[in-house]
Motif scaffolding. Structure first.
Motif, PDB file in Angstrom:
ATOM      1  N   GLN A 142     -38.755 -62.497  32.978  1.00 11.55           N
ATOM      2  CA  GLN A 142     -38.358 -62.326  31.746  1.00 11.55           C
ATOM      3  C   GLN A 142     -36.904 -62.998  31.716  1.00 11.55           C
ATOM      4  O   GLN A 142     -36.722 -63.547  30.579  1.00 11.55           O
ATOM      5  CB  GLN A 142     -38.320 -60.859  31.112  1.00 11.55           C
ATOM      6  CG  GLN A 142     -39.842 -60.485  31.053  1.00 11.55           C
ATOM      7  CD  GLN A 142     -39.680 -59.190  30.505  1.00 11.55           C
ATOM      8  OE1 GLN A 142     -39.063 -58.300  30.583  1.00 11.55           O
ATOM      9  NE2 GLN A 142     -40.843 -58.747  29.916  1.00 11.55           N
ATOM     10  N   ALA A 143     -36.065 -62.557  32.440  1.00  9.58           N
ATOM     11  CA  ALA A 143     -34.618 -63.023  32.517  1.00  9.58           C
ATOM     12  C   ALA A 143     -34.615 -64.337  32.757  1.00  9.58           C
ATOM     13  O   ALA A 143     -33.678 -65.074  31.988  1.00  9.58           O
ATOM     14  CB  ALA A 143     -33.868 -62.462  33.526  1.00  9.58           C
ATOM     15  N   LYS A 144     -35.502 -64.978  33.399  1.00  7.17           N
ATOM     16  CA  LYS A 144     -35.414 -66.578  33.450  1.00  7.17           C
ATOM     17  C   LYS A 144     -35.875 -67.393  32.398  1.00  7.17           C
ATOM     18  O   LYS A 144     -35.535 -68.475  32.217  1.00  7.17           O
ATOM     19  CB  LYS A 144     -36.200 -66.969  34.814  1.00  7.17           C
ATOM     20  CG  LYS A 144     -35.657 -66.553  36.241  1.00  7.17           C
ATOM     21  CD  LYS A 144     -36.471 -67.274  37.428  1.00  7.17           C
ATOM     22  CE  LYS A 144     -37.987 -67.586  37.180  1.00  7.17           C
ATOM     23  NZ  LYS A 144     -38.658 -68.046  38.240  1.00  7.17           N
ATOM     24  N   GLY A 145     -36.613 -66.527  31.498  1.00  7.37           N
ATOM     25  CA  GLY A 145     -36.955 -67.206  30.181  1.00  7.37           C
ATOM     26  C   GLY A 145     -37.999 -68.331  30.470  1.00  7.37           C
ATOM     27  O   GLY A 145     -37.756 -69.328  29.804  1.00  7.37           O
ATOM     28  N   GLY A 146     -38.681 -68.438  31.604  1.00  2.81           N
ATOM     29  CA  GLY A 146     -39.662 -69.682  31.799  1.00  2.81           C
ATOM     30  C   GLY A 146     -39.030 -70.662  32.641  1.00  2.81           C
ATOM     31  O   GLY A 146     -39.621 -71.677  32.780  1.00  2.81           O
ATOM     32  N   LEU A 147     -37.543 -70.518  32.668  1.00  2.00           N
ATOM     33  CA  LEU A 147     -36.962 -71.674  33.364  1.00  2.00           C
ATOM     34  C   LEU A 147     -37.480 -71.658  34.761  1.00  2.00           C
ATOM     35  O   LEU A 147     -37.415 -70.735  35.445  1.00  2.00           O
ATOM     36  CB  LEU A 147     -35.615 -71.475  33.290  1.00  2.00           C
ATOM     37  CG  LEU A 147     -34.457 -72.474  33.559  1.00  2.00           C
ATOM     38  CD1 LEU A 147     -34.684 -73.796  32.952  1.00  2.00           C
ATOM     39  CD2 LEU A 147     -33.118 -72.180  33.597  1.00  2.00           C
ATOM     40  N   ASN A 148     -37.592 -72.856  35.362  1.00  2.00           N
ATOM     41  CA  ASN A 148     -38.064 -72.993  36.547  1.00  2.00           C
ATOM     42  C   ASN A 148     -37.085 -74.027  37.347  1.00  2.00           C
ATOM     43  O   ASN A 148     -36.977 -75.126  37.073  1.00  2.00           O
ATOM     44  CB  ASN A 148     -39.345 -73.711  36.781  1.00  2.00           C
ATOM     45  CG  ASN A 148     -39.983 -73.696  38.052  1.00  2.00           C
ATOM     46  OD1 ASN A 148     -39.264 -73.203  38.966  1.00  2.00           O
ATOM     47  ND2 ASN A 148     -41.176 -74.519  38.215  1.00  2.00           N
ATOM     48  N   LEU A 149     -36.220 -73.386  38.190  1.00  2.00           N
ATOM     49  CA  LEU A 149     -35.100 -74.275  38.888  1.00  2.00           C
ATOM     50  C   LEU A 149     -35.558 -74.216  40.135  1.00  2.00           C
ATOM     51  O   LEU A 149     -35.978 -73.952  41.102  1.00  2.00           O
ATOM     52  CB  LEU A 149     -33.680 -73.499  39.112  1.00  2.00           C
ATOM     53  CG  LEU A 149     -33.277 -72.696  37.679  1.00  2.00           C
ATOM     54  CD1 LEU A 149     -32.047 -71.900  38.065  1.00  2.00           C
ATOM     55  CD2 LEU A 149     -32.892 -74.160  36.708  1.00  2.00           C
ATOM     56  N   PRO A 150     -35.430 -75.893  40.575  1.00  2.00           N
ATOM     57  CA  PRO A 150     -36.013 -76.399  41.910  1.00  2.00           C
ATOM     58  C   PRO A 150     -35.320 -75.429  42.908  1.00  2.00           C
ATOM     59  O   PRO A 150     -34.077 -75.239  42.895  1.00  2.00           O
ATOM     60  CB  PRO A 150     -35.648 -77.760  41.854  1.00  2.00           C
ATOM     61  CG  PRO A 150     -35.533 -78.017  40.370  1.00  2.00           C
ATOM     62  CD  PRO A 150     -35.019 -77.022  39.613  1.00  2.00           C
TER      63      PRO A 150
END
Length: 116
Positions: free
Chosen positions: A102-110
């Motif tokens: 949830q904290a990442k908010g869907g952000l996918n960091l390589p």
């Protein structure tokens, strides 16, 4: 003819991305603290054995009903304790993983698939 890039791809986009990453880090730290301060309880065997741990996956308490203490069948009690402990720890892990997602908010960091 010159191609024009949207503003987010010119210099200003990097600052916005850095702000987004900083907010995500703050959210992740907040979630981690909240989960670590939480308690997770599991009860097995119809309430015969209860285990409680915190979000740091440290066991806080194990309760065993006197009725299930049978010197002739220690293995059954061991199994109940293991089941209760493993379930409480699993709840704590799952809460941390869900909070981080949830904290990442869907952000996918390589290079940072699970961050955990």
């Amino acid at each position: 003819m010159k191609a024009r890039l949207p503003d987010e791809y010119r210099g200003g986009g990097q600052a916005a991305m850095m702000r987004q990453i900083q907010k995500m880090q703050e959210d992740m730290a907040r979630v981690q603290e909240e989960v670590e301060d939480s308690t997770f309880t599991s009860s097995v065997g119809g309430g015969a054995v209860t285990a409680e741990c915190n979000g740091k996956q440290e066991m806080l308490q194990i309760s065993i009903s006197p009725e299930v203490i049978d010197p002739e069948d220690a293995e059954m009690l061991e199994d109940l304790v293991l089941a209760a402990v493993n379930e409480a720890l699993s709840q704590a892990r799952e809460a941390m993983e869900q909070g981080m997602e949830q904290a990442k908010g869907g952000l996918n960091l390589p290079g940072m698939p699970g961050l955990m």
